[in-house]
Design a protein around this motif. Structure first.
Motif, mmCIF file in Angstrom:
data_model
loop_
_atom_site.group_PDB
_atom_site.id
_atom_site.type_symbol
_atom_site.label_atom_id
_atom_site.label_comp_id
_atom_site.label_asym_id
_atom_site.label_seq_id
_atom_site.Cartn_x
_atom_site.Cartn_y
_atom_site.Cartn_z
ATOM 1 N N ALA A 17 73.174 -3.040 11.692
ATOM 2 C CA ALA A 17 73.779 -4.288 11.232
ATOM 3 C C ALA A 17 73.077 -4.814 9.990
ATOM 4 O O ALA A 17 73.716 -5.251 9.015
ATOM 5 N N ILE A 18 71.748 -4.782 10.002
ATOM 6 C CA ILE A 18 70.980 -5.251 8.840
ATOM 7 C C ILE A 18 71.269 -4.372 7.631
ATOM 8 O O ILE A 18 71.456 -4.864 6.509
ATOM 9 N N ALA A 19 71.322 -3.058 7.844
ATOM 10 C CA ALA A 19 71.619 -2.146 6.740
ATOM 11 C C ALA A 19 72.993 -2.429 6.147
ATOM 12 O O ALA A 19 73.162 -2.452 4.918
ATOM 13 N N MET A 20 73.988 -2.673 6.994
ATOM 14 C CA MET A 20 75.331 -2.940 6.490
ATOM 15 C C MET A 20 75.374 -4.220 5.673
ATOM 16 O O MET A 20 76.102 -4.310 4.678
ATOM 17 N N THR A 21 74.572 -5.201 6.061
ATOM 18 C CA THR A 21 74.500 -6.437 5.286
ATOM 19 C C THR A 21 73.794 -6.201 3.958
ATOM 20 O O THR A 21 74.249 -6.668 2.905
ATOM 21 N N PRO A 77 74.186 7.293 -3.885
ATOM 22 C CA PRO A 77 72.728 7.311 -4.061
ATOM 23 C C PRO A 77 72.160 6.107 -4.787
ATOM 24 O O PRO A 77 71.007 5.747 -4.572
ATOM 25 N N ALA A 78 72.933 5.477 -5.653
ATOM 26 C CA ALA A 78 72.402 4.331 -6.399
ATOM 27 C C ALA A 78 72.107 3.148 -5.497
ATOM 28 O O ALA A 78 71.172 2.376 -5.764
ATOM 29 N N LYS A 79 72.870 2.976 -4.427
ATOM 30 C CA LYS A 79 72.672 1.852 -3.510
ATOM 31 C C LYS A 79 72.009 2.254 -2.205
ATOM 32 O O LYS A 79 71.586 1.390 -1.438
ATOM 33 N N SER A 80 71.901 3.538 -1.957
ATOM 34 C CA SER A 80 71.414 4.015 -0.668
ATOM 35 C C SER A 80 70.036 3.456 -0.340
ATOM 36 O O SER A 80 69.167 3.322 -1.212
ATOM 37 N N LEU A 81 69.824 3.143 0.930
ATOM 38 C CA LEU A 81 68.529 2.683 1.422
ATOM 39 C C LEU A 81 67.666 3.848 1.897
ATOM 40 O O LEU A 81 66.564 3.629 2.402
ATOM 41 N N ILE A 82 68.175 5.062 1.748
ATOM 42 C CA ILE A 82 67.410 6.282 2.017
ATOM 43 C C ILE A 82 67.414 7.100 0.735
ATOM 44 O O ILE A 82 68.486 7.482 0.254
ATOM 45 N N PRO A 83 66.260 7.353 0.135
ATOM 46 C CA PRO A 83 66.246 8.114 -1.122
ATOM 47 C C PRO A 83 66.964 9.446 -0.967
ATOM 48 O O PRO A 83 66.934 10.064 0.108
ATOM 49 N N PRO A 84 67.615 9.919 -2.028
ATOM 50 C CA PRO A 84 68.469 11.104 -1.904
ATOM 51 C C PRO A 84 67.736 12.420 -1.817
ATOM 52 O O PRO A 84 68.303 13.405 -1.322
ATOM 53 N N HIS A 85 66.487 12.494 -2.285
ATOM 54 C CA HIS A 85 65.816 13.792 -2.301
ATOM 55 C C HIS A 85 64.316 13.609 -2.509
ATOM 56 O O HIS A 85 63.829 12.514 -2.806
ATOM 57 N N GLY A 86 63.600 14.708 -2.359
ATOM 58 C CA GLY A 86 62.186 14.746 -2.686
ATOM 59 C C GLY A 86 61.284 14.024 -1.705
ATOM 60 O O GLY A 86 61.669 13.673 -0.581
ATOM 61 N N GLN A 157 59.191 -0.644 -5.034
ATOM 62 C CA GLN A 157 59.686 -1.979 -5.360
ATOM 63 C C GLN A 157 60.912 -2.396 -4.553
ATOM 64 O O GLN A 157 61.208 -3.585 -4.461
ATOM 65 N N HIS A 158 61.617 -1.445 -3.977
ATOM 66 C CA HIS A 158 62.890 -1.753 -3.329
ATOM 67 C C HIS A 158 62.825 -1.467 -1.827
ATOM 68 O O HIS A 158 62.205 -0.498 -1.386
ATOM 69 N N ILE A 159 63.480 -2.318 -1.066
ATOM 70 C CA ILE A 159 63.518 -2.144 0.377
ATOM 71 C C ILE A 159 64.287 -0.877 0.737
ATOM 72 O O ILE A 159 65.226 -0.481 0.034
ATOM 73 N N SER A 160 63.868 -0.227 1.810
ATOM 74 C CA SER A 160 64.521 0.987 2.270
ATOM 75 C C SER A 160 64.707 0.912 3.783
ATOM 76 O O SER A 160 64.259 -0.027 4.443
ATOM 77 N N MET A 161 65.336 1.946 4.334
ATOM 78 C CA MET A 161 65.503 1.988 5.783
ATOM 79 C C MET A 161 64.174 2.170 6.500
ATOM 80 O O MET A 161 64.062 1.848 7.686
ATOM 81 N N ASP A 163 61.538 0.386 5.781
ATOM 82 C CA ASP A 163 61.135 -1.008 5.974
ATOM 83 C C ASP A 163 61.964 -1.679 7.059
ATOM 84 O O ASP A 163 61.436 -2.382 7.927
ATOM 85 N N VAL A 164 63.277 -1.474 7.005
ATOM 86 C CA VAL A 164 64.162 -2.097 7.987
ATOM 87 C C VAL A 164 63.811 -1.626 9.390
ATOM 88 O O VAL A 164 63.691 -2.434 10.325
ATOM 89 N N SER A 165 63.614 -0.326 9.550
ATOM 90 C CA SER A 165 63.319 0.225 10.871
ATOM 91 C C SER A 165 61.993 -0.304 11.400
ATOM 92 O O SER A 165 61.866 -0.627 12.592
ATOM 93 N N LEU A 166 61.004 -0.418 10.523
ATOM 94 C CA LEU A 166 59.700 -0.907 10.947
ATOM 95 C C LEU A 166 59.762 -2.378 11.350
ATOM 96 O O LEU A 166 59.213 -2.782 12.383
ATOM 97 N N GLY A 167 60.432 -3.191 10.541
ATOM 98 C CA GLY A 167 60.546 -4.607 10.869
ATOM 99 C C GLY A 167 61.285 -4.849 12.166
ATOM 100 O O GLY A 167 60.874 -5.666 13.005
#
Length: 210
Positions: A17-21, A77-86, A157-161, A163-167
């Motif tokens: 739910a948080i990710a969708m928001t 990938p530009a908006k994804s909260l999970i980096p696309p690679h690497g 610098q940017h929030i990711s999944m 961070d969301v999962s940990l919080g």
């Protein structure tokens, strides 16, 4: 419009739910408790669990990891909260895996005392689960304490999944298994939890109580 099924007591439903928001993905909510309505749970998921995400085309996705994978592909990938690679992607998925592993073990420890008659609780097994929880928390505490500068998130610098999962994990433990997160033991994680819970996306989906 997509419909997310599951109440915010479930940390797995809440993180979706948080990710969708955060991603600005329009959706409706069905606040389902599969304990209170197991039949409905089986209707939306063959194994009777939440979350489930009903798509516009009629398909239903189950399990938060699969749902999040779909959402990241949806927004690109530009908006994804999970980096696309690497390495950033690996780091994100590893933190998510540890946080979800902690939650899995914590839920089992909670069920051991809440779903069994007192005389059937197997305390050695429960202590084993709590040891696994503590191991995951120690690893995540070290990761949170290593954030390079104030205002940064786990991956920069940017929030990711991650961070969301940990919080979400820390808030769930604080309510449902407080013995696992005694005051002062995980200071970096507690500060991180407070920072996450102050975000509008977290406040839009507050943790429910049993």
């Amino acid at each position: 419009m997509m419909r997310l099924i599951g109440r915010n007591l479930s940390p797995y439903a809440r993180r979706v739910a948080i990710a969708m928001t955060l991603l600005d993905v329009p959706h409706e909510r069905e606040y389902l408790s599969v304990t209170a309505d197991p039949q409905r749970g089986l209707e939306v998921n063959p194994v009777g669990r939440v979350p489930a995400l009903q798509l516009d085309d009629g398909d239903t996705l189950i399990e938060s990891g699969a749902i999040l994978d779909y959402l990241m592909d949806l927004v690109g990938p530009a908006k994804s909260l999970i980096p696309p690679h690497g390495k950033p992607r690996r780091d994100c998925l590893q933190v998510m895996a540890i946080a979800c592993g902690v939650l899995d073990k914590a839920v089992n420890a909670i069920y051991e005392v809440r779903r069994r008659p007192a005389e059937k609780v197997h305390e050695p097994w429960r202590q084993h689960l709590l040891t696994q929880v503590a191991g995951g928390l120690a690893a995540l505490e070290a990761r949170a304490a290593a954030i390079a500068a104030p205002g940064q998130w786990l991956l920069g610098q940017h929030i990711s999944m991650a961070d969301v999962s940990l919080g979400v994990m820390m808030s769930f433990l604080g309510v449902m298994l407080p013995e696992a997160v005694p005051a002062g033991r995980y200071a970096a994680l507690e500060n991180f939890r407070q920072r996450c819970e102050a975000l509008p996306a977290f406040q839009a989906h507050p943790l429910e109580t049993p």
